[in-house]
Design a protein around this motif. Structure first.
Motif, PDB file in Angstrom:
ATOM      1  N   PRO A 184       0.813  -1.221   0.000  1.00  0.00           N
ATOM      2  CA  PRO A 184       0.000   0.000   0.000  1.00  0.00           C
ATOM      3  C   PRO A 184       0.847   1.273   0.000  1.00  0.00           C
ATOM      4  N   GLU A 185       2.131   1.166   0.307  1.00  0.00           N
ATOM      5  CA  GLU A 185       3.011   2.329   0.354  1.00  0.00           C
ATOM      6  C   GLU A 185       3.606   2.646  -1.021  1.00  0.00           C
ATOM      7  N   CYS A 186       4.188   1.629  -1.684  1.00  0.00           N
ATOM      8  CA  CYS A 186       4.896   1.894  -2.941  1.00  0.00           C
ATOM      9  C   CYS A 186       4.319   1.138  -4.130  1.00  0.00           C
ATOM     10  N   SER A 187       3.290   0.323  -3.916  1.00  0.00           N
ATOM     11  CA  SER A 187       2.606  -0.463  -4.952  1.00  0.00           C
ATOM     12  C   SER A 187       3.458  -1.572  -5.558  1.00  0.00           C
ATOM     13  N   ALA A 188       4.555  -1.912  -4.920  1.00  0.00           N
ATOM     14  CA  ALA A 188       5.376  -3.019  -5.402  1.00  0.00           C
ATOM     15  C   ALA A 188       4.633  -4.331  -5.166  1.00  0.00           C
ATOM     16  N   GLU A 189       4.883  -5.299  -6.039  1.00  0.00           N
ATOM     17  CA  GLU A 189       4.257  -6.604  -5.868  1.00  0.00           C
ATOM     18  C   GLU A 189       4.973  -7.369  -4.769  1.00  0.00           C
ATOM     19  N   ILE A 190       4.195  -7.999  -3.902  1.00  0.00           N
ATOM     20  CA  ILE A 190       4.743  -8.800  -2.816  1.00  0.00           C
ATOM     21  C   ILE A 190       4.318 -10.234  -3.068  1.00  0.00           C
ATOM     22  N   ASP A 191       5.305 -11.107  -3.204  1.00  0.00           N
ATOM     23  CA  ASP A 191       5.036 -12.505  -3.518  1.00  0.00           C
ATOM     24  C   ASP A 191       4.858 -13.291  -2.229  1.00  0.00           C
ATOM     25  N   VAL A 192       3.611 -13.631  -1.905  1.00  0.00           N
ATOM     26  CA  VAL A 192       3.312 -14.442  -0.724  1.00  0.00           C
ATOM     27  C   VAL A 192       2.325 -15.525  -1.114  1.00  0.00           C
ATOM     28  N   SER A 227       8.813  -1.180   4.059  1.00  0.00           N
ATOM     29  CA  SER A 227       7.745  -0.836   4.998  1.00  0.00           C
ATOM     30  C   SER A 227       7.242  -2.098   5.672  1.00  0.00           C
ATOM     31  N   GLU A 228       6.861  -1.966   6.952  1.00  0.00           N
ATOM     32  CA  GLU A 228       6.252  -3.086   7.653  1.00  0.00           C
ATOM     33  C   GLU A 228       4.756  -3.054   7.386  1.00  0.00           C
ATOM     34  N   ILE A 279       2.096  -0.310   8.669  1.00  0.00           N
ATOM     35  CA  ILE A 279       2.357  -0.031  10.076  1.00  0.00           C
ATOM     36  C   ILE A 279       3.164   1.253  10.108  1.00  0.00           C
ATOM     37  N   SER A 280       2.573   2.279  10.661  1.00  0.00           N
ATOM     38  CA  SER A 280       3.169   3.609  10.620  1.00  0.00           C
ATOM     39  C   SER A 280       4.295   3.764  11.628  1.00  0.00           C
ATOM     40  N   ASP A 331       4.959   6.587  12.798  1.00  0.00           N
ATOM     41  CA  ASP A 331       4.447   7.614  13.703  1.00  0.00           C
ATOM     42  C   ASP A 331       3.983   6.997  15.013  1.00  0.00           C
ATOM     43  N   LEU A 332       3.449   5.780  14.957  1.00  0.00           N
ATOM     44  CA  LEU A 332       3.007   5.120  16.179  1.00  0.00           C
ATOM     45  C   LEU A 332       4.176   4.874  17.109  1.00  0.00           C
ATOM     46  N   ASP A 333       5.316   4.458  16.549  1.00  0.00           N
ATOM     47  CA  ASP A 333       6.504   4.222  17.364  1.00  0.00           C
ATOM     48  C   ASP A 333       6.971   5.516  18.017  1.00  0.00           C
ATOM     49  N   GLU A 334       6.940   6.614  17.273  1.00  0.00           N
ATOM     50  CA  GLU A 334       7.378   7.900  17.807  1.00  0.00           C
ATOM     51  C   GLU A 334       6.456   8.355  18.935  1.00  0.00           C
ATOM     52  N   GLU A 335       5.141   8.143  18.783  1.00  0.00           N
ATOM     53  CA  GLU A 335       4.193   8.532  19.827  1.00  0.00           C
ATOM     54  C   GLU A 335       4.442   7.739  21.103  1.00  0.00           C
ATOM     55  N   GLU A 336       4.728   6.433  20.960  1.00  0.00           N
ATOM     56  CA  GLU A 336       5.007   5.598  22.129  1.00  0.00           C
ATOM     57  C   GLU A 336       6.260   6.089  22.844  1.00  0.00           C
TER      58      GLU A 336
END
Length: 82
Positions: A5-13, A31-32, A46-47, A49-54
């Motif tokens: 969702p960040e860079c639109s790269a294909e993720i093979d899973v 990106s996570e 997973i942003s 920003d959440l880590d920074e807020e914590e």
């Protein structure tokens, strides 16, 4: 095949082997991503920003604890003056 969702790269899973709540890493932007849904597979970024807020909340708690210690020290000094 799913997309980041960040860079639109294909993720093979293997969509049959991933579970909801699993954390994946994008091979392109590193990106996570959390699997929020399995059929069809949906990923949430997973942003950082959440880590920074914590971290900010933890540092606020430390300041509060230090403030409490300072008050106790003030009371001890008042007792010494008497």
């Amino acid at each position: 095949m799913i997309r980041c969702p960040e860079c639109s790269a294909e993720i093979d899973v293997d969509e049959d082997e991933i579970e909801e709540g699993e954390i994946l890493s994008c091979p392109e932007c590193e990106s996570e991503l959390e699997v929020s849904q399995t059929h069809p597979v949906h990923l949430n970024l997973i942003s950082d920003d959440l880590d920074e807020e914590e971290e900010d909340e933890e540092s606020d708690k430390e300041i509060g604890e230090n403030g409490d210690l300072t008050e106790e020290e003030d009371e001890e000094e008042e007792g010494d003056e008497e």
